[in-house]
Write a protein that holds these residues in place. Structure first.
Motif, short mmCIF file in Angstrom:
data_model
loop_
_atom_site.label_atom_id
_atom_site.label_comp_id
_atom_site.label_asym_id
_atom_site.label_seq_id
_atom_site.Cartn_x
_atom_site.Cartn_y
_atom_site.Cartn_z
N UNK A 158 0.84 -1.21 0.00
CA UNK A 158 0.00 0.00 0.00
C UNK A 158 0.87 1.26 0.00
N UNK A 159 1.96 1.20 0.72
CA UNK A 159 2.84 2.36 0.79
C UNK A 159 3.53 2.64 -0.55
N UNK A 160 3.77 1.65 -1.34
CA UNK A 160 4.43 1.81 -2.64
C UNK A 160 3.45 2.21 -3.74
N UNK A 161 2.20 2.02 -3.50
CA UNK A 161 1.18 2.33 -4.52
C UNK A 161 0.84 3.82 -4.41
N UNK A 165 -4.63 6.31 -1.11
CA UNK A 165 -4.64 7.52 -0.31
C UNK A 165 -3.77 7.33 0.92
N UNK A 166 -3.45 8.48 1.49
CA UNK A 166 -2.61 8.47 2.69
C UNK A 166 -3.33 7.79 3.86
N UNK A 167 -4.62 7.93 3.92
CA UNK A 167 -5.38 7.31 5.02
C UNK A 167 -5.34 5.79 4.94
N UNK A 168 -5.43 5.26 3.74
CA UNK A 168 -5.38 3.79 3.61
C UNK A 168 -4.01 3.26 3.98
N UNK A 173 -0.55 0.44 7.95
CA UNK A 173 0.59 0.44 8.88
C UNK A 173 0.17 0.05 10.31
N UNK A 174 -0.93 0.66 10.73
CA UNK A 174 -1.43 0.34 12.09
C UNK A 174 -1.79 -1.16 12.21
#
Length: 621
Positions: A158-161, A165-168, A173-174
């Motif tokens: 998700x972080x590389x995509x 959105x930043x929220x997702x 991460x959490x």
């Protein structure tokens, strides 16, 4: 050597092994039980065998056991009865000392075994529970680790995509952090449970199981020792009765050694001796004379040509024709009707079997006829011989035993006299006891009514008188027989009289020589009368004044007795006194404290110790 260390992993096999040991013990118990049943059955069969061959009371067999050979056989039967008793002892001892004890021990052993294996199963269940917990925590830790890896990979994706959105991304991460924390918690829990399991497992294999198996081993060893002790007891119980069985066998050997053929031969003589003298030679009878035959002194034949010629007996009474004179075959001879009837009676077929008991040959009838002929010169036995033959024909048993030969008749009469004397003595003892009881009632009216004993006393007196008259009659017959028999030694002669009868009636009709009459009846010779005299015995009143009686024993007072009535004496519990007269059946014992102090006490109040050597003391077995 310990089952806890050597067999730590053989729990199931140990369970089977200990159960097998209990089965072996129960099998041994069953073996001993069957052995006891065999011993009882064998003892019962031996007793039945001994009882089967025991002589019957009041039968002919009892008389046969006078012979030493029969006595030896009887001793053998008695010893076999004792022999059977020893087998019963074996059975009883094995039952009480082996079967019962082992059965109780088996129950205890089963309970102990059940307890030990219950503890073992409990330990097994505990370690299995710990193992399951360990496996569960391990799987949970593994699952959490995999979930944490997947969450981390999802977050990185998700972080590389750039389109997410930043929220997702923050949410991913959490989620990854949470999964990592759960994995860490599972790891810590797994580590804790693993340490606990290792500790429990160490205790299980090095402490709990060795202790339980050690107890099971000790239990099994005790079972083995107990079987060994029981086997030893089994042999010892057999060995204990061997000396007694040996004594039984020694008794049989001793009985066999006591057999005396000479004594048995003498007893046979006494049993079957008739007392008759052997017949003399038969004289020649001349049949060349046509009308009458020659008369000889020892022949029963008599010439009919002499009319009423008489034979003389004993030189006194006139001889008359015998009722069984042999018939003359001459046609000119006048018939004797009674003689003819008697000869027909003697030769009747249905009675031939009666003569077989004489054991003198197959022609017993001719023998007894010949016996009559040969005893004509012996008046002492002539009529007894005739009575002997008549009794064999008729099967009768006269009261005076005249059907028996003289010697056998004497023995029977002597036996009858002895029996009557015993009965008289018994009645006299009973009369004395009743008299004594009556005197006690007179002195102590509260103990009973004296008049109630009068009827019984009169009845006993009548019985004594009847028995005395009966004894006199048999004494007279015995005196007659002993007077006719040849001289006997003084030891063999009868001791006459145990009692005396005042004014005894004279016995005139029992001991007289008899002679024949023309019609075959008997006439008595009054000149040959026998009298029987008996010794006198005086019966003094036991309650009259008499000299001081000697002590025949001692006694100890069991209870205190207050002798308030006349003739009694007071005693204290535990006091020791002298016994001077036993209980005669009235419930009182006569005792003495000093030379001037004596009296009666209830027999139930004292314990008597009689001196067996004292005069008048009775011995109780």
């Amino acid at each position: 050597m310990s089952w806890g260390t050597e067999l730590w992993d053989q729990f199931d096999n140990l369970e089977k092994h200990t159960q097998w040991g209990i089965d072996i013990l129960e099998k041994y118990i069953k073996f001993v039980k069957e052995r006891t049943e065999i011993e009882l059955s064998y003892a019962k069969q031996l007793r039945n065998l001994s009882k089967k061959y025991q002589p019957k009371k009041n039968s002919k067999e009892e008389e046969e056991y006078r012979y030493t050979a029969c006595k030896a056989f009887l001793s053998t039967l008695n010893e076999m009865n004792d022999y059977a008793g020893q087998h019963e002892v074996i059975s009883e001892n094995m039952t009480s000392q082996i079967t019962v004890e082992l059965a109780r021990y088996v129950q205890e052993l089963k309970q102990e075994r059940k307890s030990h294996f219950h503890d073992g199963r409990k330990a097994q269940q505990h370690i299995e529970t710990c193992w399951k917990q360990l496996e569960s925590s391990k799987r949970r830790f593994e699952r959490d680790c995999k979930e944490a890896d997947r969450a981390q990979q999802y977050f990185e994706k998700m972080d590389a995509d750039i389109n997410v959105t930043k929220a997702d991304v923050e949410k991913a991460r959490q989620q990854a952090q949470m999964r990592h924390q759960m994995a860490e918690d599972s790891k810590a829990d797994y580590s804790s449970i693993l340490q606990k399991f290792n500790h429990e497992q160490h205790d299980y294999y090095h402490t709990h199981i060795p202790n339980i198996f050690q107890k099971i081993q000790e239990m099994e060893e005790r079972r083995i020792v107990r079987i060994g002790e029981s086997v030893k007891t089994y042999a010892e119980l057999d060995r204990q009765v061997i000396p007694i069985i040996g004594k039984c066998l020694d008794g049989i050997v001793k009985a066999a050694e006591s057999i005396d053929p000479k004594n048995d031969s003498q007893l046979a003589i006494e049993a079957y001796k008739s007392g008759f003298e052997p017949p003399g030679d038969i004289e020649f009878e001349d049949y060349t004379q046509p009308m009458k035959r020659t008369v000889s002194d020892n022949s029963l034949s008599n010439s009919r040509g002499e009319g009423k010629s008489e034979l003389k007996f004993g030189g006194k009474s006139k001889g008359k024709l015998w009722p069984f004179i042999k018939k003359n075959k001459s046609p000119k001879q006048q018939k004797e009707p009674l003689s003819h009837r008697f000869n027909e009676f003697m030769t009747s077929k249905p009675k031939i079997h009666c003569f077989r008991s004489l054991k003198r040959g197959t022609q017993s009838l001719c023998f007894h006829k010949e016996l009559m002929k040969r005893t004509i010169g012996k008046p002492t036995y002539a009529f007894e011989a005739r009575d002997y033959v008549l009794s064999l024909k008729l099967g009768a048993t006269p009261e005076d035993f005249s059907n028996l030969p003289p010697e056998q008749r004497r023995k029977k009469l002597q036996q009858k006299v002895d029996e009557l004397n015993k009965e008289i003595q018994k009645e006299m003892d009973q009369r004395d006891a009743i008299t004594k009881m009556k005197d006690v009632y007179l002195k102590n009216p509260q103990m009973g009514d004296p008049a109630s004993l009068d009827h019984k006393l009169a009845e006993v007196s009548q019985n004594i008188e009847k028995l005395r008259l009966e004894a006199q009659k048999f004494e007279a017959w015995l005196a007659e027989v002993e007077g006719r028999l040849p001289a006997r030694s003084e030891q063999a002669r009868r001791h006459s009289g145990m009692y005396d009868v005042q004014n005894p009636p004279a016995v005139n009709n029992c001991a007289q020589d008899r002679e024949s009459s023309p019609d075959g009846s008997y006439t008595e010779d009054q000149s040959q009368e026998s009298e029987v005299k008996v010794l006198a015995t005086d019966f003094d009143d036991e309650f009259d004044d008499e000299e001081s009686l000697p002590a025949i024993g001692t006694c100890k007072a069991l209870y205190t007795f207050e002798g308030q009535n006349e003739g009694t004496i007071s005693v204290a519990e535990g006091e020791t006194l002298y016994v001077i007269e036993e209980d005669k059946g009235d419930g009182w014992t006569r005792i003495r404290r000093s030379e001037d102090e004596e009296g009666y006490v209830p027999t139930s109040y004292v314990e008597v110790y009689l001196d067996k050597n004292a005069k008048g003391a009775k011995t109780y077995i």
